[in-house]
Design an enzyme around this catalytic site. Structure first.
Site, short mmCIF file in Angstrom:
data_model
loop_
_atom_site.label_atom_id
_atom_site.label_comp_id
_atom_site.label_asym_id
_atom_site.label_seq_id
_atom_site.Cartn_x
_atom_site.Cartn_y
_atom_site.Cartn_z
CD1 TRP A 328 3.44 -4.09 9.11
CD2 TRP A 328 1.78 -4.87 7.83
NE1 TRP A 328 3.75 -3.79 7.80
CE2 TRP A 328 2.75 -4.26 6.99
CE3 TRP A 328 0.65 -5.44 7.24
CZ2 TRP A 328 2.62 -4.20 5.61
CZ3 TRP A 328 0.53 -5.37 5.87
CH2 TRP A 328 1.50 -4.77 5.06
CG ASP A 329 7.21 -6.35 9.56
OD1 ASP A 329 6.38 -5.42 9.60
OD2 ASP A 329 8.37 -6.19 9.17
CD GLU A 470 5.72 2.45 6.07
OE1 GLU A 470 6.90 2.75 5.79
OE2 GLU A 470 5.39 1.87 7.12
CE LYS A 584 9.06 1.43 2.54
NZ LYS A 584 9.00 1.81 3.94
CD GLN A 585 5.40 -1.88 2.36
OE1 GLN A 585 5.99 -0.86 2.70
NE2 GLN A 585 5.25 -2.92 3.16
C1 BGC Z 1 7.66 -1.13 5.78
C2 BGC Z 1 6.61 -1.58 6.78
C3 BGC Z 1 7.24 -2.56 7.73
C4 BGC Z 1 8.47 -1.96 8.38
C5 BGC Z 1 9.19 -2.96 9.26
C6 BGC Z 1 8.84 -0.55 6.52
O1 BGC Z 1 9.83 -0.21 5.62
O2 BGC Z 1 7.12 -0.18 4.90
O3 BGC Z 1 5.53 -2.18 6.10
O4 BGC Z 1 6.32 -2.93 8.69
O5 BGC Z 1 9.37 -1.52 7.41
O6 BGC Z 1 9.61 -4.06 8.52
#
Ligand code: BGC
Length: 769
Positions: A328-329, A470, A584-585
């Site tokens: 999704w990035d 996540e 996490k984010q």
């Molecule tokens: C992140 C995801 C991301 C992926 C690729 C993961 O560490 O939590 O949101 O899409 O890395 O960058």
């Protein structure tokens, strides 16, 4: 202001990092920033976009083509390499204006001789399968030199070997290595055509199996420059009925018809256009200026300019990390940059989702749902490369069950959102008619099929999902996911309305093809009754998911003190963050950015302040979002800290290298896109949508001004924002007037017209210190 990344020494510890930092590429090939004498142990890679391979039960990943840049000198029997030869000087540079790599080394041999090597290379933006390089050397004292150069077939693979049946060939002075991929039996050829400099003639073919190396033995004299210009062609599959070797051979021959300088000039024409379309000038802050440009450079070298069959992988083209997969990035973190500066690239990126729709349909069906459930980790077919056990536990060395693949359903909303954003931004309906509408309808249908109608509450809920954070898997009513599902339903209904009004026959055929008769009604019903987590009436905080507020409220520092291993995974079943509020984010805060017009400043501020100290930023996707919302709520100082973190990530190499036992190093395109967003959508405060371009700047203290160009609805504008004034100029070539708004003042800018707003940058609230 410099456009160069430079390194004046050699540090073995930085080999992997510099491979990313000094990378060159053109969207079809990424070539890591390694030195000519390096081999797979130093992670050399020519990563090919869109060509994947799987060996046995190992992860499917992109092909690393044989290394045509490989070159090594031996002086009087002593091999020369920065790895083990003394040198008086070593410097390497990446010119980001020109996308070229430069190297200069003066080796000191054990016999006291000095050998100077200068080289440069670029991956051509004109000829997408071409790497051009120039390699020159001279000696201080007469000596015997052995020069090996050619195509090193022994490549770095994470889950390989991917190339089989290697055969080395030579024809008309062109040398090639042809091999076949393991899984799909695709023929891959790397060929080279070389012009020798300094009287080098008639090389011997090497006997190194699986590689095509040519060797010269020559007596070198001081005062003479020796070396070569080389064109490395990387081709695969068939092109117009020709095999990869035939194609590579003919292009390699043709390449020789032009000089290196002409190839370079052609390449530079493209780069000049890229910078003209996208450069951002920041006055008053050289560090930010360079870091932002560098971020844009990273995006340009991986952007598919000529193909809608590939998108941008999470680690760009810096290697096989993350399986070379698209996440999704792309839609959420990179697409805005391309939308505002090069909509033609944005189109390719969103069309990739059209071409992978069948994979998404297969995935939905696999889980018993209707519609399209996009791959969390998408490759060439759209089937999911993400495995059910995607992380290995550092303690037991056993694979851990993760729910990225099955539960991160927001991916389908992200794909639909990207397509709609492209349409809304450009007005280009062709994307909807060429499959985009179908994707949107299928994604909405998936959510209808995924969600639950709770009869007692009389509402739809989205249960058992993993949101952007996540670390908390399988949660209910993740606010971000629900907001995106809501948006997808809305987009689907808007798409149907648009088709009805403008393309009724197309709409009818599509409804019939998808058997969508009942669905529109279902979507309408769900949209009206979908549960959307609301701000708490007292605190204004939006709970990240049901029950989040009941989790342990531990400080990040304290949580980290509980770690037993620096690489342990904090989420999942037994991760130490799972039972806490540490995320996490950016999650809720990302939602507040995406739907910024729908939330009050009070709500945005309360949530930023609440979630910021609880966010680990364990993903490189996080910092830019905190920067964006900090700007929005009027705190440029905090925004600046997060902006710098995002914009410098591939310059400092300061990011997680391992999760569990998994190596995740490489470049960070989402953060690169995030740097652009933080600067333009954050500090300059641009928000284009629904026919209006809004401007709400909040420049950091040290910035005097920021200037850049944007494209909206196919029309071009220049925007300059200083501490007290915003000036917008519409390009003379524009065809229609566009409305702009800042504060309470709106203007309609006719083609060629300009307008300036005076504003008070100090009139901003402050966040917690
Ligand atoms: C992140 C995801 C991301 C992926 C690729 C993961 O560490 O939590 O949101 O899409 O890395 O960058």
């Amino acid at each position: 202001m410099s456009w160069k990344v430079e390194e004046q020494s050699f540090d073995r510890e930085k080999i992997a990092m510099n491979g990313n930092k000094f990378m060159i590429g053109n969207g079809a090939i990424g070539y890591r920033g390694t030195l000519e004498e390096f081999t797979k142990d130093q992670l050399t890679a020519s990563t090919l976009a869109g060509l994947y391979d799987k060996v046995g039960e190992q992860w499917r990943e992109p092909i690393n083509a044989p290394n045509g840049v490989y070159t090594r000198l031996t002086c009087d029997g002593q091999p020369l390499s920065v790895l083990d030869t003394e040198f008086d000087r070593h410097a390497q540079a990446l010119d980001i204006a020109q996308a070229s790599f430069h190297r200069n080394t003066v080796f000191r041999t054990s016999g006291g001789n000095r050998i100077e090597i200068s080289s440069e290379r670029f991956v051509s933006m004109e000829q997408l399968n071409l790497i051009a390089m120039k390699y020159e050397f001279s000696v201080a004292q007469a000596c015997e030199i052995v020069l090996d150069t050619g195509i090193d077939g022994d490549v770095w693979d994470i889950n390989g070997p991917h190339l089989e049946n290697k055969s080395v060939w030579s024809e008309d002075g062109i040398v090639g290595l042809t091999a076949t991929t393991h899984e799909l039996r695709v023929e891959v050829t790397v060929a080279e055509s070389v012009t020798w400099i300094g009287g080098l003639s008639r090389p011997e073919e090497s006997r190194q199996p699986g590689s095509a190396i040519r060797q010269f033995k020559l007596r070198c004299e001081p005062g003479v420059t020796y070396g070569f210009v080389k064109y490395v062609l990387i081709c695969y599959g068939e092109t117009e009925g020709q095999s990869s070797s035939a194609t590579a051979l003919s292009i390699a021959k043709a390449a020789l018809q032009l000089t290196y300088e002409t190839h370079l000039q052609e390449h530079l024409v493209h780069w000049a256009r890229k910078w003209e379309a996208s450069d951002v000038l920041i006055e008053g802050d050289d560090e930010a200026q360079f870091a932002l440009r560098y971020s844009l450079y990273q995006l340009h070298i991986i952007a598919p300019t000529q193909s809608e069959r590939v998108s941008i992988p999470a680690r760009g083209l810096s290697g096989q990390v993350y399986k070379g997969a698209v996440f999704w990035d792309t839609e959420m973190f990179m697409l805005p940059f391309f939308l505002y500066t090069q909509p033609e690239v944005a189109r390719n990126l969103v069309m990739y989702r059209v071409h992978t729709l069948d994979g998404a349909r297969r995935k939905a069906a696999e889980y018993g749902y209707r519609g399209a459930f996009y791959a969390w980790e998408s490759q060439d077919t759209g089937d999911d490369a993400c495995t059910l056990f995607n992380i290995t536990d550092v303690f037991t060395n056993r694979p851990m069950r993760t729910y990225f693949r099955d539960k991160q359903v927001h991916i389908s909303a992200d794909a639909a959102f990207g397509i709609w954003q492209y349409y809304a931004f450009t007005g280009d309906e062709s994307v909807l008619l060429e499959g985009g509408a179908e994707v949107i309808l299928e994604c909405a249908r998936f959510f209808y099929s995924y969600a639950y109608y709770k009869h007692d509450k009389q509402r739809f809920e989205v249960l058992d999902v993993t949101g952007p954070d996540e670390y908390h898997e399988r949660v209910n009513n993740n606010a971000f996911t629900n907001a995106l599902v809501n948006k997808t339903l809305d987009i689907a209904l808007q798409t149907l309305a648009l088709l009805e009004e403008r393309h009724p026959a197309f709409r009818e055929a599509l409804i019939a093809k998808l058997d969508y008769g009942q669905d529109a009604g279902n979507l309408r019903h769900m949209l009206l009754q979908l549960y959307m987590p609301q701000p708490d009436p007292v605190t204004s905080v939006i709970e990240q998911f049901d029950g989040y507020g009941q989790l342990e409220d531990v400080e990040l520092k304290q949580l980290k003190s509980r770690m037993l291993n620096k690489n342990e995974y904090l989420g999942g079943g037994s991760g130490i963050a799972t039972t806490t509020r540490i995320l996490k984010q950016a999650d809720v805060v990302l939602m507040l950015h995406l739907f910024k017009q729908q939330y009050s400043q009070k709500v945005k501020r309360a949530n930023w302040e609440y979630y910021e100290p609880r966010t680990e930023h364990g993903s490189s996707l996080s910092a830019c979002i905190y920067a964006l919302v900090a700007s929005d709520i009027g705190n440029p100082d905090w925004a600046y800290r997060y902006f710098l973190r995002t914009a410098t990530i591939d310059l400092t190499g300061d990011s997680k290298q391992y999760v569990g036992t998994l190596y995740i190093g490489g470049t960070h395109p989402a953060a690169n896109g995030g740097a652009w967003m933080a600067a333009i959508l954050g500090f300059a405060g641009i928000d284009a949508g629904e026919g209006v371009i809004r401007l709400q700047p909040a420049l950091p203290d040290q910035w005097k001004s920021i200037q850049f160009g944007i494209v909206y609805q196919g029309e071009r504008y220049r925007i300059a924002v200083s501490k007290s004034e915003i000036v917008v100029s519409a390009d003379g070539g524009n065809k229609t007037a566009q409305s702009f708004q800042s504060g309470s003042e709106s203007v309609s800018l006719a083609p060629g017209a300009s307008h300036s707003w005076i504003y008070d940058s100090a009139k901003r609230g402050a966040l917690h210190a």
